[in-house]
Design a protein around this motif. Structure first.
Motif, short mmCIF file in Angstrom:
data_model
loop_
_atom_site.label_atom_id
_atom_site.label_comp_id
_atom_site.label_asym_id
_atom_site.label_seq_id
_atom_site.Cartn_x
_atom_site.Cartn_y
_atom_site.Cartn_z
N TYR A 26 10.58 -17.95 -38.25
CA TYR A 26 11.76 -17.75 -39.09
C TYR A 26 12.69 -16.68 -38.50
CZ TYR A 26 8.03 -19.58 -42.03
OH TYR A 26 6.96 -20.31 -42.51
N PRO A 27 13.26 -16.91 -37.30
CA PRO A 27 14.05 -15.88 -36.63
C PRO A 27 15.19 -15.32 -37.49
CG PRO A 27 13.64 -17.73 -35.17
CD PRO A 27 13.18 -18.17 -36.52
N THR A 28 15.23 -14.00 -37.57
CA THR A 28 16.28 -13.29 -38.28
C THR A 28 16.61 -12.02 -37.49
OG1 THR A 28 15.42 -14.06 -40.40
CG2 THR A 28 16.96 -12.21 -40.46
N GLY A 29 17.89 -11.72 -37.32
CA GLY A 29 18.24 -10.53 -36.56
C GLY A 29 18.00 -10.75 -35.08
N ALA A 30 17.27 -9.84 -34.45
CA ALA A 30 17.03 -9.97 -33.01
C ALA A 30 15.77 -9.21 -32.62
CB ALA A 30 18.22 -9.42 -32.23
N LEU A 31 15.21 -9.61 -31.47
CA LEU A 31 14.10 -8.90 -30.84
C LEU A 31 14.56 -8.45 -29.46
CD1 LEU A 31 11.06 -11.27 -31.53
CD2 LEU A 31 11.81 -9.33 -32.90
N ARG A 32 14.28 -7.20 -29.13
CA ARG A 32 14.55 -6.72 -27.77
C ARG A 32 13.21 -6.46 -27.11
NH1 ARG A 32 15.35 -2.10 -24.66
NH2 ARG A 32 17.00 -2.32 -23.07
N LEU A 33 12.92 -7.20 -26.05
CA LEU A 33 11.61 -7.16 -25.40
C LEU A 33 11.74 -6.45 -24.06
CD1 LEU A 33 10.82 -10.93 -26.02
CD2 LEU A 33 10.23 -9.02 -27.50
N ARG A 34 11.19 -5.25 -23.99
CA ARG A 34 11.25 -4.50 -22.73
C ARG A 34 10.16 -5.02 -21.80
NH1 ARG A 34 9.44 0.49 -20.41
NH2 ARG A 34 7.87 0.70 -22.04
N LEU A 35 10.55 -5.29 -20.54
CA LEU A 35 9.60 -5.81 -19.56
C LEU A 35 9.01 -4.65 -18.76
CD1 LEU A 35 11.69 -8.86 -18.28
CD2 LEU A 35 9.98 -8.80 -20.10
N ALA A 36 7.76 -4.34 -19.02
CA ALA A 36 7.12 -3.21 -18.36
C ALA A 36 5.70 -3.58 -17.96
CB ALA A 36 7.11 -2.00 -19.29
N PRO A 37 5.55 -4.54 -17.03
CA PRO A 37 4.21 -4.99 -16.66
C PRO A 37 3.44 -3.90 -15.91
CG PRO A 37 5.84 -5.92 -15.17
CD PRO A 37 6.61 -5.23 -16.26
N ARG A 38 2.15 -3.84 -16.17
CA ARG A 38 1.27 -2.94 -15.43
C ARG A 38 0.81 -3.69 -14.18
NH1 ARG A 38 -0.95 -2.38 -20.81
NH2 ARG A 38 -0.21 -0.46 -21.79
N ALA A 106 18.56 -14.33 -33.08
CA ALA A 106 18.53 -15.45 -34.01
C ALA A 106 19.92 -16.06 -34.14
CB ALA A 106 18.03 -14.98 -35.37
N THR A 107 19.98 -17.38 -34.22
CA THR A 107 21.26 -18.06 -34.45
C THR A 107 21.44 -18.27 -35.96
OG1 THR A 107 20.11 -20.17 -34.10
CG2 THR A 107 21.28 -19.23 -32.23
N PRO A 108 22.66 -18.15 -36.46
CA PRO A 108 22.89 -18.31 -37.91
C PRO A 108 22.43 -19.68 -38.39
CG PRO A 108 24.84 -17.42 -36.81
CD PRO A 108 23.91 -17.85 -35.73
N GLN A 109 21.64 -19.69 -39.45
CA GLN A 109 21.11 -20.93 -40.00
C GLN A 109 21.24 -20.91 -41.52
OE1 GLN A 109 20.03 -23.29 -38.00
NE2 GLN A 109 19.80 -22.15 -36.08
N PRO A 110 21.66 -22.03 -42.11
CA PRO A 110 21.69 -22.08 -43.58
C PRO A 110 20.29 -22.08 -44.16
CG PRO A 110 22.22 -24.24 -42.64
CD PRO A 110 22.18 -23.26 -41.49
N ASP A 111 19.32 -22.55 -43.39
CA ASP A 111 17.94 -22.61 -43.86
C ASP A 111 17.04 -22.25 -42.68
OD1 ASP A 111 15.48 -23.10 -44.94
OD2 ASP A 111 15.70 -25.28 -45.00
#
Length: 266
Positions: A26-38, A106-111
């Motif tokens: 149920y995507p809402t808003g946004a996620l920022r994923l930092r790429l920090a591989p060991r 997230a893209t705007p969705q009515p549902d």
């Protein structure tokens, strides 16, 4: 789950594992994923070599919906995956000192019900033997040229699989821009996962290896030494010299004591 996020919020996460998957319900808003591989040390510190790059590959599920994925590099956004993308991998590289992240918006969705933005990812250090990754976002320079002697010697030491065998067939997938090489193995020197299993004539192990369609692979006679990498559960070709050429190269390196690892010779 987006149900636990406030509207318009940005959730910050870090991806440290070398590979894994992410599922955003149920995507809402946004996620920022930092790429920090060991990542372990690589041989990019080879004298006179270019600085080591880190490579990431993203492969959406076939049901990816409700969001778009961007690559954020030094504050600039580049669209990697639109909503409802084709399920093929996108790869990109960066230098360790560069600041990169993935921005899943997230893209705007009515549902928002029944929408899941999910993908698999791989984060890897500089491959030592030029992986031929199926991605237009990676430089095509050298991806199809034959490996030189040094690259062949490194490939037998570092690849995910080293298979001696012959080409049974070559089929092309224009949609995915991939060629699939059917291989009959006469000897499995190494495979990290059971890519080749018994199923051919005379009980020989068989399997398939992929390479970019642009390389124009064609079936041919003879015995080859196939090396390469596991990429989202599939074998991808790196170096594939004829076995007699490999024997000559390896014996020459042995005489000059320049072979990087020991390899069983018949």
């Amino acid at each position: 789950s987006g149900l636990s996020q406030e509207a318009g919020s940005v959730e910050q996460l870090s991806l440290h594992c070398a590979e894994g998957s992410l599922e955003w319900l149920y995507p809402t808003g946004a996620l920022r994923l930092r790429l920090a591989p060991r990542l372990p040390p690589t041989s990019a510190a080879v004298k006179g070599g270019s600085p080591p790059h880190v490579t990431a590959c993203i492969k959406p599920t076939g049901t990816f919906r409700g969001a778009q994925l961007y690559l954020e590099r030094e504050g600039v956004l580049e669209l990697l995956l639109p909503e409802a993308p084709r399920p093929r991998a996108r790869c990109f590289s960066w230098l360790p000192q560069e600041k990169v992240a993935l921005f899943l918006q997230a893209t705007p969705q009515p549902d928002i019900s029944r929408r899941i933005a999910a993908f698999r990812y791989e984060l890897r250090g500089d491959w030592l033997a030029r992986p031929a990754l199926p991605a237009a976002s990676l430089s095509a320079e050298g991806a199809c040229r034959p490996c030189n002697d040094t690259e062949i010697l490194m490939a037998i030491c570092t690849s995910d699989f080293v298979i001696r065998g012959s080409i049974r067939s070559v089929s092309n997938n224009a949609e995915l821009q991939e060629s699939i090489i059917g291989v009959s193995a006469s000897r499995i020197h190494r495979q990290k996962f059971p890519l080749f299993q018994v199923g051919g004539r005379a009980g020989q192990p068989v399997g398939s290896i992929r390479t970019p369609l642009r390389c124009g692979v064609k079936p041919g006679p003879g015995t080859f030494l196939f090396t390469g990498w596991l990429h989202f559960g599939e074998a991808w070709l790196s170096c594939a010299p004829r076995y007699r050429d490999f024997q000559r190269i390896y014996k020459g390196a042995q005489r000059s004591r320049q072979n990087p690892c020991e390899f069983p010779m018949d």
